[in-house]
Design a protein around this motif. Structure first.
Motif, short mmCIF file in Angstrom:
data_model
loop_
_atom_site.label_atom_id
_atom_site.label_comp_id
_atom_site.label_asym_id
_atom_site.label_seq_id
_atom_site.Cartn_x
_atom_site.Cartn_y
_atom_site.Cartn_z
N LYS A 153 -17.85 -3.06 -116.62
CA LYS A 153 -17.76 -2.71 -118.03
C LYS A 153 -16.52 -3.36 -118.63
N HIS A 154 -16.70 -4.18 -119.66
CA HIS A 154 -15.58 -4.89 -120.28
C HIS A 154 -15.00 -4.05 -121.42
N ILE A 155 -13.68 -3.94 -121.44
CA ILE A 155 -12.98 -3.18 -122.49
C ILE A 155 -12.06 -4.14 -123.23
N GLY A 156 -12.35 -4.39 -124.49
CA GLY A 156 -11.57 -5.35 -125.27
C GLY A 156 -10.91 -4.77 -126.50
N SER A 157 -10.64 -3.46 -126.47
CA SER A 157 -10.15 -2.77 -127.66
C SER A 157 -8.63 -2.67 -127.74
N PHE A 158 -7.92 -3.19 -126.76
CA PHE A 158 -6.46 -3.13 -126.78
C PHE A 158 -5.89 -4.46 -127.25
N GLY A 159 -5.03 -4.40 -128.24
CA GLY A 159 -4.29 -5.60 -128.61
C GLY A 159 -5.01 -6.54 -129.54
#
Length: 209
Positions: A124-130
């Motif tokens: 699961k890819h998490i791209g919500s930081f930064g």
């Protein structure tokens, strides 16, 4: 069921200042993996990453619209191997998605033939930081960690130090230092433990498959 978290720092090699920050994010923070831009100005320093046994090293695949994707992937994998001394532990992409049409099919074939994990494919890819949210705070990092609900999860980061070179060449520059500060905050390691997550790298995923 145990839940595992990979924390990847994109863009190793983009600049010497980013390299410095990524190494710090690994040694003092939660980063367990990085991905190398093999054509970038400081890419040759990736040969030094093998001294960190708990850091997996991947290819940050760079593309423009005009190339033969499969041939370019082979070129960059070969370049990666010539720098690092081994094949990449995983592959992700720069400014494009691994699931984009044309790219996805090439990466699927490569993954099948070489047993290499690919961003978005295996975890699961998490791209919500930064970089995408514009929020580099500890609070946002915790919220992003909360998204780690799969068995294997990858949190994407763009930690680093900024400098004049980076400000000239990248629109995402000074905020990288804010990411780095949050990643190295001692409260984050504790939070990950409290969430029951186990920090691992891409090699751990391969070992489990």
């Amino acid at each position: 069921m145990s839940k595992y978290l990979i924390v990847n720092a994109d863009d190793f090699g983009y600049s010497y200042s980013i390299n410095k920050g990524i190494i710090e994010a690994h040694t003092n923070g939660i980063v367990t993996s990085t991905s190398v831009m093999v054509y970038a100005t400081a890419a040759h320093k990736a040969k030094e990453l093998t001294k960190f046994p708990d850091l997996s090293i991947g290819l940050h695949f760079m593309l423009n619209e005009l190339v033969d994707i499969a041939a370019e992937l082979e070129r960059q994998v070969d370049k990666f191997a010539s720098i690092v001394g081994k094949s990449p532990d995983h592959i992700d992409t720069h400014k494009r998605s691994t699931t984009d049409e044309g790219i996805k099919e090439v990466l699927e074939d490569y993954a099948k033939n070489h047993n290499v994990p690919i961003r978005n494919f295996n975890v699961k890819h998490i791209g919500s930081f930064g970089i995408h949210s514009g929020d580099c705070s500890v609070a946002q990092l915790k919220r992003s960690i909360d998204e780690a609900t799969g068995e294997y999860n990858e949190l994407m980061t763009h930690a680093g130090y900024s400098d004049d070179y980076l400000r000239e060449h990248s629109s995402y520059n000074d905020p990288r230092e804010d990411e780095l500060k949050s990643i190295c905050n001692p409260a984050i390691k504790q939070y990950i433990q409290e969430k029951g997550l186990i920090l691992v790298n891409w090699n751990s995923l391969l070992a489990s498959s």
